[in-house]
Scaffold this motif. Structure first.
Motif, PDB file in Angstrom:
ATOM      1  N   GLY A  53     108.203  46.978  12.073  1.00 59.11           N
ATOM      2  CA  GLY A  53     107.899  46.402  13.369  1.00 59.11           C
ATOM      3  C   GLY A  53     107.363  47.479  14.281  1.00 59.11           C
ATOM      4  O   GLY A  53     107.297  48.649  13.921  1.00 59.11           O
ATOM      5  N   ASP A  54     106.977  47.083  15.474  1.00 53.32           N
ATOM      6  CA  ASP A  54     106.507  48.020  16.502  1.00 53.32           C
ATOM      7  C   ASP A  54     107.478  47.965  17.671  1.00 53.32           C
ATOM      8  O   ASP A  54     107.914  46.888  18.069  1.00 53.32           O
ATOM      9  CB  ASP A  54     105.105  47.645  16.988  1.00 53.32           C
ATOM     10  N   MET A  55     107.795  49.114  18.231  1.00 53.24           N
ATOM     11  CA  MET A  55     108.760  49.158  19.329  1.00 53.24           C
ATOM     12  C   MET A  55     108.125  49.760  20.573  1.00 53.24           C
ATOM     13  O   MET A  55     107.404  50.753  20.508  1.00 53.24           O
ATOM     14  CB  MET A  55     109.996  49.964  18.934  1.00 53.24           C
ATOM     15  N   ALA A  56     108.420  49.117  21.701  1.00 55.47           N
ATOM     16  CA  ALA A  56     107.991  49.628  23.003  1.00 55.47           C
ATOM     17  C   ALA A  56     108.842  48.942  24.063  1.00 55.47           C
ATOM     18  O   ALA A  56     109.586  48.003  23.778  1.00 55.47           O
ATOM     19  CB  ALA A  56     106.510  49.370  23.241  1.00 55.47           C
ATOM     20  N   GLU A  57     108.740  49.409  25.305  1.00 53.52           N
ATOM     21  CA  GLU A  57     109.488  48.780  26.389  1.00 53.52           C
ATOM     22  C   GLU A  57     108.930  47.392  26.686  1.00 53.52           C
ATOM     23  O   GLU A  57     107.718  47.169  26.627  1.00 53.52           O
ATOM     24  CB  GLU A  57     109.412  49.635  27.655  1.00 53.52           C
ATOM     25  N   LEU A  58     109.863  46.475  26.972  1.00 53.38           N
ATOM     26  CA  LEU A  58     109.470  45.120  27.343  1.00 53.38           C
ATOM     27  C   LEU A  58     109.763  44.913  28.827  1.00 53.38           C
ATOM     28  O   LEU A  58     110.930  44.814  29.227  1.00 53.38           O
ATOM     29  CB  LEU A  58     110.233  44.096  26.508  1.00 53.38           C
TER      30      LEU A  58
END
Length: 321
Positions: free
Chosen positions: A245-250
């Motif tokens: 998956g890809d992770m970043a701030e939401l």
């Protein structure tokens, strides 16, 4: 029980946790350590490592065929309960024919057994259980939605306790926001949720350490706030399958009247979203990492409600009502 499938929504973030901070020991009630008092200010965990530590302690004591109790993870993202292979062997439970198990990364055959589960004074008749390694579950077993019908699940993050309440409805606590929900395959789906004003489907998943959104939500978030700060997030299903998956701030996630703080969220094409026909519409599984922003979260399966107790005035800046 061939043909009966478990929709397992939980995924492991332990590999990610090491990248976000070291572990810290919390007071453990089983050792006689002091639980936080009502006067203590609740400090939500600040890293996925601390979320994982908190998650590992919030289990329910269940008896299996009158043995125990044993610590079971309570998972509102799983349709059927699970027992660890280690505990099944220890109790000499019979092995039945394997059955299809739906994990977040795909479908696999998994062994099954049958046992009687008891929680407090309430004992369920013999029920089918999937059998999985303890490391994949996070405890000696996992109590799914099949064991929560008509009950209230209370996740008290301030006191680091989990309770399954079968008594009469309680009065509303201070700083508590109640939201109506609807059922979808047994799960409680929040009726009112959006990202920057655009409606999304939000599920509460008490068995997931981390929150994950589908690719439609990722595209929406990227349009609202473009970022190049993506990190690869390996997502491990209880079946042992792994997807990236890809992770970043939401940013700008709102549920009911609450706007949540910025938080790292993973995005992936989960098998779960395919099962729910949610690949084109933005959707999110809200895990313990976001739930623990609150002092307490109560899932009422009898009245189809979810309530969130806000942090006290010292932490109100973290969640905007």
């Amino acid at each position: 029980m061939p043909g009966r499938a478990l929709d397992r929504r939980t995924f492991s973030a332990l590999a990610l946790a090491a990248a976000f901070g070291s572990r810290r020991a919390f007071a453990d009630p089983s050792t006689g350590s002091r639980l936080p008092s009502e006067d203590d200010i609740y400090q939500p965990p600040t890293t996925l490592a601390l979320v994982a530590d908190l998650y590992s302690r919030m289990t329910a004591p269940l008896k299996v065929d009158d043995h125990g109790p044993f610590p079971f993870v309570v998972d509102t993202g799983a349709n059927q309960s699970v027992i660890s292979s280690e505990l099944a062997a220890r109790l000499s439970l019979p092995r039945d024919a394997p059955s299809l198990l739906n994990g977040v990364a795909g479908v696999e055959m998994a062994p099954t057994t049958v046992a009687q589960l008891g929680l407090g004074r309430r004992t369920r008749r013999k029920t089918p259980l999937f059998v999985l390694p303890r490391a994949a579950i996070g405890g000696d077993g996992m109590l799914g939605l099949d064991g929560l019908e008509g009950q209230r699940l209370v996740l008290d993050f301030k006191r680091r306790t989990l309770e399954i309440d079968t008594g009469p409805r309680r009065g509303l606590e201070s700083r508590t926001v109640v939201m109506h929900a609807r059922r979808r395959d047994g799960q409680l789906t929040l009726v009112d949720a959006d990202l920057d004003g655009i409606a999304i489907t939000a599920f509460i998943d008490s068995g997931a350490q981390s929150t994950i959104g589908n690719r439609a939500l990722q595209r929406l978030a990227s349009l609202r706030e473009p970022t190049d700060l993506w990190r690869v997030a390996p997502i491990v299903s209880v079946t042992g399958q792994t997807i990236d998956g890809d992770m970043a701030e939401l940013p700008h996630l709102r549920i009911g009247g609450l706007t949540l703080p910025r938080w790292n969220v993973a995005f992936a094409d989960l098998h779960t979203f395919q099962l729910w026909d949610l690949t084109e519409r933005p959707a999110i599984l809200i895990g313990v990492d976001i739930l623990s922003r609150f002092e307490k979260v109560t899932l009422d399966f009898a009245h189809n409600e979810v309530s969130f107790r806000l942090p006290d005035i010292g932490n109100v800046r973290q969640i905007h009502a």
